[in-house]
Design a protein around this motif. Structure first.
Motif, PDB file in Angstrom:
ATOM      1  N   ILE A 196       0.841  -1.212   0.000  1.00  0.00           N
ATOM      2  CA  ILE A 196       0.000   0.000   0.000  1.00  0.00           C
ATOM      3  C   ILE A 196       0.869   1.253   0.000  1.00  0.00           C
ATOM      4  O   ILE A 196       0.621   2.196  -0.759  1.00  0.00           O
ATOM      5  CB  ILE A 196      -0.950  -0.018   1.209  1.00  0.00           C
ATOM      6  N   ILE A 197       1.899   1.265   0.850  1.00  0.00           N
ATOM      7  CA  ILE A 197       2.783   2.441   0.911  1.00  0.00           C
ATOM      8  C   ILE A 197       3.523   2.611  -0.408  1.00  0.00           C
ATOM      9  O   ILE A 197       3.714   3.737  -0.895  1.00  0.00           O
ATOM     10  CB  ILE A 197       3.772   2.302   2.081  1.00  0.00           C
ATOM     11  N   GLY A 198       3.948   1.510  -1.027  1.00  0.00           N
ATOM     12  CA  GLY A 198       4.608   1.605  -2.325  1.00  0.00           C
ATOM     13  C   GLY A 198       3.702   2.223  -3.374  1.00  0.00           C
ATOM     14  O   GLY A 198       4.130   3.080  -4.161  1.00  0.00           O
ATOM     15  N   ALA A 199       2.429   1.810  -3.380  1.00  0.00           N
ATOM     16  CA  ALA A 199       1.479   2.365  -4.354  1.00  0.00           C
ATOM     17  C   ALA A 199       1.224   3.845  -4.095  1.00  0.00           C
ATOM     18  O   ALA A 199       1.199   4.661  -5.031  1.00  0.00           O
ATOM     19  CB  ALA A 199       0.170   1.581  -4.300  1.00  0.00           C
ATOM     20  N   LEU A 200       1.026   4.217  -2.817  1.00  0.00           N
ATOM     21  CA  LEU A 200       0.784   5.626  -2.484  1.00  0.00           C
ATOM     22  C   LEU A 200       2.010   6.480  -2.806  1.00  0.00           C
ATOM     23  O   LEU A 200       1.878   7.619  -3.278  1.00  0.00           O
ATOM     24  CB  LEU A 200       0.413   5.762  -1.001  1.00  0.00           C
ATOM     25  N   THR A 201       3.196   5.945  -2.544  1.00  0.00           N
ATOM     26  CA  THR A 201       4.425   6.679  -2.867  1.00  0.00           C
ATOM     27  C   THR A 201       4.544   6.890  -4.371  1.00  0.00           C
ATOM     28  O   THR A 201       4.923   7.981  -4.829  1.00  0.00           O
ATOM     29  CB  THR A 201       5.653   5.905  -2.343  1.00  0.00           C
TER      30      THR A 201
END
Length: 319
Positions: A196-201
């Motif tokens: 999720i953090i990778g996608a948001l980043t």
């Protein structure tokens, strides 16, 4: 009175031993967490081959995955660092222009401040090789202990069941299985959190218009497996690359990273861990901070899986 005194002495001695072996016990707990996360995969692969070969095959696949991710991430990061070094004089001029707006601040003041800290920086650099060697030994310890834990899993399970009455073995087996699922759930939760953090980043960096967006997003996702320090490490190349383009873009990137870290630490991670370990978001967040306060990075790393295992014991055994 004598029995109470003996009990107090024994309790103090046990507590002292635990304190002395805290780091080793934390590494052992981390090895069990890794083994618990991989146990379902090993059990599935073990249907078609001996368990020892299944464990080795799973770890080899995991090693190939890590090497592949590193092959994708490292070269572009090196290019980014070189770009920042090349543009260092330009960045210093930009910083100087910013400092000129504030009376009493200039590059000489900052240089004096940095120079005053050179002693501590030198001491850290001297200790760096030993720190690297120690970290590598810790990683090897966790690796081999997790391998042995997986190989001996079925025999250990049978041995524990042999220690309890026949009528309680089914309940004991279920408790052991739930403890393993809860501890392994931390790794699954970290993987979901990282995705999720990778996608948001990736989305945020696209809006900022930075280069190497996919690589930076992948790096940010991988670093989520390290509590507290991981997001900070992931933010360094993002902010550095943004600063290499302009000061305003660097400030925007720093603001984005700060907001993302607050969202991840206070909302996303606790709720994801709740879904994978059955810990409430408040308890998951509290466990990370208590583990970090007591044992630093290693304590924060094992806090959630240990708390999840303790919850299973309290709910299904004590209560």
């Amino acid at each position: 009175t004598l029995s109470v005194a003996v009990a107090l002495v024994v309790a103090v001695a046990v507590l002292y031993i635990v304190v002395l072996l805290a780091a080793l016990l934390a590494l052992l707990a981390l090895a069990i967490v890794v083994a618990s996360a991989l146990a379902p995969v090993v059990d599935w692969v073990g249907r078609w081959m001996p368990r020892v070969i299944a464990v080795i095959a799973v770890y080899l696949l995991l090693l190939l995955l890590i090497v592949g991710i590193g092959w994708i991430i490292v070269p572009p990061l090196v290019v980014q660092i070189q770009a920042v070094i090349v543009r260092a004089p330009e960045l210093l001029d930009t910083v100087q222009q910013l400092l000129d707006r504030f009376p009493g601040l200039d590059m000489a003041t900052i240089t004096d401040l940095i120079t005053s800290q050179l002693g501590e920086i030198s001491a850290l650099l001297v200790a760096l090789p030993m720190t690297v060697v120690s970290s590598l030994l810790d990683i090897l310890f966790v690796l081999f202990m997790s391998i042995y834990w997986l190989i001996q899993g079925p025999s250990r399970h049978r041995f524990v069941l042999s220690l309890v009455p026949v009528g309680q073995r089914e309940h004991t087996s279920r408790v052991l299985r739930d403890i393993g699922d809860a501890m392994g759930g931390y790794v699954r939760g970290a993987a979901i959190d990282g995705a999720i953090i990778g996608a948001l980043t990736y989305i945020g960096l696209l809006f900022l218009g930075l280069e190497y967006t996919l690589v930076l997003a992948l790096f940010a996702g991988v670093m989520e497996i390290i509590p507290i320090a991981g997001p900070v490490i992931a933010s360094i190349p993002i902010i550095g690359l943004a600063l290499s383009e302009s000061l305003s873009r660097g400030l925007m990137a720093a603001g984005f990273v700060l907001l993302l870290q607050q969202f991840e630490g206070n909302l996303l991670a606790p709720n994801v861990m709740h879904s994978q370990t059955n810990l409430s978001p408040m308890l998951a967040l509290l466990a990370v901070f208590i583990g970090g306060a007591l044992g630093g990075l290693l304590g924060a790393l094992v806090a959630i899986p240990l708390t999840a295992a303790l919850r299973v014991i309290v709910v299904q055994v004590v209560a």
